[in-house]
Enzyme design. Structure first.
Site, PDB file in Angstrom:
ATOM      1  N   ASP A 193     -19.981  -6.376  -1.785  1.00 45.83           N
ATOM      2  CA  ASP A 193     -19.543  -5.052  -1.482  1.00 45.83           C
ATOM      3  C   ASP A 193     -20.187  -3.929  -2.327  1.00 45.83           C
ATOM      4  OD1 ASP A 193     -18.033  -2.516  -1.762  1.00 45.83           O
ATOM      5  OD2 ASP A 193     -16.194  -3.588  -1.649  1.00 45.83           O
ATOM      6  N   GLU A 205     -10.356 -17.939   1.125  1.00 48.61           N
ATOM      7  CA  GLU A 205     -10.901 -16.650   0.403  1.00 48.61           C
ATOM      8  C   GLU A 205      -9.946 -16.694  -0.795  1.00 48.61           C
ATOM      9  OE1 GLU A 205     -11.683 -13.349   2.466  1.00 48.61           O
ATOM     10  OE2 GLU A 205     -11.294 -12.105   0.900  1.00 48.61           O
ATOM     11  N   HIS A 208     -11.170  -2.580   6.582  1.00 49.34           N
ATOM     12  CA  HIS A 208      -9.770  -2.033   6.576  1.00 49.34           C
ATOM     13  C   HIS A 208      -9.779  -0.861   7.669  1.00 49.34           C
ATOM     14  CE1 HIS A 208      -7.694  -3.373   2.954  1.00 49.34           C
ATOM     15  NE2 HIS A 208      -8.663  -4.208   2.954  1.00 49.34           N
ATOM     16  N   HIS A 237       0.584  -1.220  -0.012  1.00 49.61           N
ATOM     17  CA  HIS A 237      -0.174   0.065  -0.016  1.00 49.61           C
ATOM     18  C   HIS A 237       0.943   1.150   0.042  1.00 49.61           C
ATOM     19  CE1 HIS A 237      -4.036  -1.455   1.630  1.00 49.61           C
ATOM     20  NE2 HIS A 237      -3.750  -2.402   0.713  1.00 49.61           N
ATOM     21  N   TYR A 246      -8.680  -7.470  10.599  1.00 50.16           N
ATOM     22  CA  TYR A 246      -8.197  -7.739   8.993  1.00 50.16           C
ATOM     23  C   TYR A 246      -6.611  -7.676   9.268  1.00 50.16           C
ATOM     24  CZ  TYR A 246      -8.866  -7.424   3.970  1.00 50.16           C
ATOM     25  OH  TYR A 246      -8.496  -7.764   2.707  1.00 50.16           O
ATOM     26  N   HIS A 287     -16.834  -7.658   1.631  1.00 47.77           N
ATOM     27  CA  HIS A 287     -15.586  -7.399   1.408  1.00 47.77           C
ATOM     28  C   HIS A 287     -15.234  -5.835   1.789  1.00 47.77           C
ATOM     29  CE1 HIS A 287     -12.893  -5.350  -2.025  1.00 47.77           C
ATOM     30  NE2 HIS A 287     -12.264  -6.381  -1.481  1.00 47.77           N
ATOM     31  N   SER A 288     -14.033  -5.624   1.866  1.00 47.10           N
ATOM     32  CA  SER A 288     -13.473  -4.116   2.271  1.00 47.10           C
ATOM     33  C   SER A 288     -12.128  -3.807   1.568  1.00 47.10           C
ATOM     34  CB  SER A 288     -13.605  -3.972   3.783  1.00 47.10           C
ATOM     35  OG  SER A 288     -12.745  -3.027   4.251  1.00 47.10           O
ATOM     36  N   ASN A 289     -12.316  -2.626   1.355  1.00 50.40           N
ATOM     37  CA  ASN A 289     -11.053  -2.086   1.063  1.00 50.40           C
ATOM     38  C   ASN A 289     -10.650  -0.830   1.799  1.00 50.40           C
ATOM     39  OD1 ASN A 289     -11.616  -2.434  -2.414  1.00 50.40           O
ATOM     40  ND2 ASN A 289      -9.670  -3.162  -1.421  1.00 50.40           N
ATOM     41  N   LYS A 298      -9.091 -12.367   9.986  1.00 51.47           N
ATOM     42  CA  LYS A 298      -8.854 -12.660   8.439  1.00 51.47           C
ATOM     43  C   LYS A 298      -7.388 -12.248   8.250  1.00 51.47           C
ATOM     44  CE  LYS A 298      -9.857 -10.865   4.020  1.00 51.47           C
ATOM     45  NZ  LYS A 298     -10.626 -10.609   3.044  1.00 51.47           N
ATOM     46  N   ASP A 328      -6.592 -15.267   2.922  1.00 54.23           N
ATOM     47  CA  ASP A 328      -7.087 -14.878   1.654  1.00 54.23           C
ATOM     48  C   ASP A 328      -5.769 -14.220   0.863  1.00 54.23           C
ATOM     49  OD1 ASP A 328      -8.070 -13.235  -0.514  1.00 54.23           O
ATOM     50  OD2 ASP A 328      -8.979 -11.752   0.355  1.00 54.23           O
ATOM     51  N   PRO A 329      -5.226 -15.328   0.087  1.00 50.26           N
ATOM     52  CA  PRO A 329      -4.223 -15.118  -0.541  1.00 50.26           C
ATOM     53  C   PRO A 329      -4.347 -14.480  -1.952  1.00 50.26           C
ATOM     54  CG  PRO A 329      -4.426 -17.529  -0.072  1.00 50.26           C
ATOM     55  CD  PRO A 329      -5.705 -16.729   0.166  1.00 50.26           C
ATOM     56  N   ASN A 330      -5.451 -13.997  -2.328  1.00 50.66           N
ATOM     57  CA  ASN A 330      -5.855 -13.211  -3.576  1.00 50.66           C
ATOM     58  C   ASN A 330      -5.253 -13.618  -4.680  1.00 50.66           C
ATOM     59  OD1 ASN A 330      -5.697 -10.216  -1.264  1.00 50.66           O
ATOM     60  ND2 ASN A 330      -7.407 -10.549  -2.600  1.00 50.66           N
ATOM     61  N   LYS A 368      -4.749 -11.589   5.504  1.00 52.79           N
ATOM     62  CA  LYS A 368      -4.404 -11.293   4.237  1.00 52.79           C
ATOM     63  C   LYS A 368      -3.167 -11.913   3.935  1.00 52.79           C
ATOM     64  CE  LYS A 368      -6.132  -9.436   1.587  1.00 52.79           C
ATOM     65  NZ  LYS A 368      -6.928  -9.669   0.677  1.00 52.79           N
ATOM     66  N   ASN A 371     -14.011 -12.430  -3.382  1.00 50.71           N
ATOM     67  CA  ASN A 371     -14.536 -11.215  -3.805  1.00 50.71           C
ATOM     68  C   ASN A 371     -13.481 -10.865  -5.103  1.00 50.71           C
ATOM     69  OD1 ASN A 371     -12.224 -10.666  -1.597  1.00 50.71           O
ATOM     70  ND2 ASN A 371     -12.021  -9.290  -3.217  1.00 50.71           N
TER      71      ASN A 371
HETATM   72  O1  GKR Z   1      -6.207  -3.797   0.535  1.00 50.52           O
HETATM   73  O2  GKR Z   1      -4.495  -4.960  -0.217  1.00 50.52           O
HETATM   74  C1  GKR Z   1      -5.704  -4.815   0.103  1.00 50.52           C
HETATM   75  C2  GKR Z   1      -6.578  -5.953   0.081  1.00 50.52           C
HETATM   76  O3  GKR Z   1      -6.082  -7.004  -0.560  1.00 50.52           O
HETATM   77  C3  GKR Z   1      -7.753  -5.662  -0.941  1.00 50.52           C
HETATM   78  O4  GKR Z   1      -7.238  -4.858  -1.955  1.00 50.52           O
HETATM   79  C4  GKR Z   1      -8.695  -6.418  -1.393  1.00 50.52           C
HETATM   80  O5  GKR Z   1      -9.541  -5.887  -2.196  1.00 50.52           O
HETATM   81  O6  GKR Z   1      -9.469  -6.768   1.059  1.00 50.52           O
HETATM   82  C5  GKR Z   1      -9.497  -7.123  -0.280  1.00 50.52           C
HETATM   83  C6  GKR Z   1      -9.696  -8.527  -0.400  1.00 50.52           C
HETATM   84  O7  GKR Z   1     -10.423  -9.113   0.398  1.00 50.52           O
HETATM   85  O8  GKR Z   1      -9.321  -9.351  -1.258  1.00 50.52           O
HETATM   86 MG    MG Z   2     -10.635 -11.012  -0.532  1.00 49.81          MG
END
Ligand code: GKR
Ligand code: MG
Length: 429
Positions: free
Chosen positions: A300, A253, A356, A25, A142, A327-329, A197, A228-230, A199, A276
């Site tokens: 969201d 997730e 967040h 970030h 988070y 979900h959130s940012n 959760k 949540d490994p995105n 990240k 998400n």
């Molecule tokens: O803020 O880095 C982040 C999060 O990874 C966010 O961008 C994601 O959209 O919170 C989010 C998620 O649950 O994937």
């Molecule tokens: Mg996510």
């Protein structure tokens, strides 16, 4: 009642250097504040994603909004969807998947209109969505791996005013399983969150699995945990880690990218899958349901088309036996108010919502930061969203936006400042 003014203000606020699979970030997170003023002197507010493209999308509908009765939301939505080439072409947002502009643009105006409708009728927004089925809305902690630093003007440096408790923990480095557990303990001591959760997609998967194990040991058997490994993990890594995480997680997730791979993982892994990223719009639902890609959708309202659309999403999920989470940012208190009203009015939103919010120290509403008790928020009872815009804070954060010189979120670029040549990889492991 007619809308006579449509104000769109881009803002930036301090955000600590937290990590995700997308990178790092920036010291400032971007948002946009929408204000609608009516001919009878009421004003409605909303908060949405930030940056130049979001502002341009909102400016493009200025003439559709001005002069409109805020109750006439269905026709506004239809006009936005049919108003030319700019609207309709999906844009790829790495952190949410493919988003198209109309639902996000409409949502920003819809929430401000619902705030106005609530104010003119004297009812809270949750009543406009069917009424609250719960008085308190639970949120989850988070947790982020992160670099040291406070964000905002301090960047990677410490904020000298934050010397104890969560404000101090928020700026400390957390790049190991042990440090993450300390972060979780500090955040939960401050806010009382009852579920966690992580990240993920940042450290090698085995270290992230170890983090979950340590969290389980530290918080006991009854605290729901999520990871949540995105989409940083391959299918094989997701299956392997899923075997190790079975029995430890409430849900898993977006470990892997795309509806097909999520569906394949669902067949090979005993943990419920959530997203998400592979299902972010109504257009995604038929395929997601046909394939059986996920068991839980993190809705969201900012990109699903607003609060009313989110209630519709919840009904579809209920019909198909899909669970609902949120979900959130990075966001401030106006978004948090809208999220809380929505979560109060959705009976099947049974998972604690993401937020967040604890990572932000600034606030844009009068009265300062929302206070969590036992990890949850009381649904505001006042008319509309129940929050008031702090104009001095709005002006300050707009100045920060101009000074920060950021036109959009670019976590990859921020990461390259720390590790030259760093690239997001899907999958990385
Ligand atoms: O803020 O880095 C982040 C999060 O990874 C966010 O961008 C994601 O959209 O919170 C989010 C998620 O649950 O994937
Ligand atoms: Mg996510």
């Amino acid at each position: 009642m007619r809308i006579t003014e449509f104000r769109v203000t881009p803002i930036a606020f301090g955000d600590p250097p937290v990590r995700a699979a997308f990178g790092l970030h920036a010291p400032y997170a971007l948002r946009t504040i929408v204000e609608l003023v009516t001919d009878d002197g009421l004003s409605g507010v909303s908060e949405t994603h930030g940056g130049a493209a979001v502002v341009a999308d909102l400016e493009a509908i200025r003439e559709l909004v001005l002069g409109r009765d805020p109750f006439q939301l269905a026709s506004l939505e239809a006009q936005i969807w049919s108003s030319g080439a700019r609207y309709g072409a999906p844009t790829t947002t790495p952190w949410e998947g493919k988003l198209s502009s109309p639902p996000r643009t409409f949502a920003a105006v819809e929430v401000a209109c619902l705030d106005l409708i609530g104010k003119t009728t004297g009812r809270p927004v949750c009543d406009l969505l069917g009424g609250a089925v719960r008085e308190r809305v639970p949120f989850s902690a988070y947790l982020f791996y992160k670099h040291a630093g406070a964000g905002g003007p301090f960047g990677f440096g410490p904020d000298p005013q934050a010397t104890t408790g969560w404000p101090l923990a928020r700026q400390q480095e957390a790049l190991s399983a042990e440090a993450l557990v300390s972060q979780a303990q500090a955040m939960c001591a401050e806010y009382g969150f009852q579920s966690l959760k992580l990240k993920a997609g940042v450290l090698p998967p085995d270290e992230e699995v170890r983090t979950i194990r340590l969290l389980r040991e530290a918080f006991g058997p009854h605290t729901p945990l999520r990871i949540d490994p995105n989409t940083a993990w391959s299918l094989e890594t997701s299956v392997r880690c899923g075997e190790q995480l079975a029995g430890l997680l409430e849900y898993y997730e977006d470990p892997v990218a795309g509806k097909e791979q999520m569906a394949e993982l669902a067949r090979r892994c005993p943990i419920p899958l959530a997203t998400n990223m592979c299902c972010v719009s109504f257009a995604d639902l038929p395929e997601t349901i046909r394939l059986g890609s996920v068991q839980i959708i993190l809705g969201d309202h900012h990109f699903w088309g607003g609060l009313r659309a989110s209630v519709e999403l919840a009904r579809i999920c209920r019909t198909w036996g899909i669970g609902m989470s949120m979900h959130s940012n990075s966001h401030l208190g106006i978004s948090l108010a809208a999220m809380t009203h929505l979560a109060a009015a959705v009976p099947n939103l049974t998972y604690a919502c993401d937020t967040h919010y604890p990572w932000q120290s600034e606030e844009i509403i009068v009265g300062g930061k929302w206070r969590f008790e036992g990890g949850s928020l009381t649904v505001p009872k006042g008319p509309g969203l129940g929050v008031e815009l702090d104009r001095e804070a709005l002006a300050r954060m707009h100045e920060q936006y101009l000074a920060a010189g950021l036109s959009h979120r670019d976590d990859e670029l921020e990461m390259q400042k720390v590790e030259p040549g760093w690239r997001r990889m899907v999958p990385r492991w």
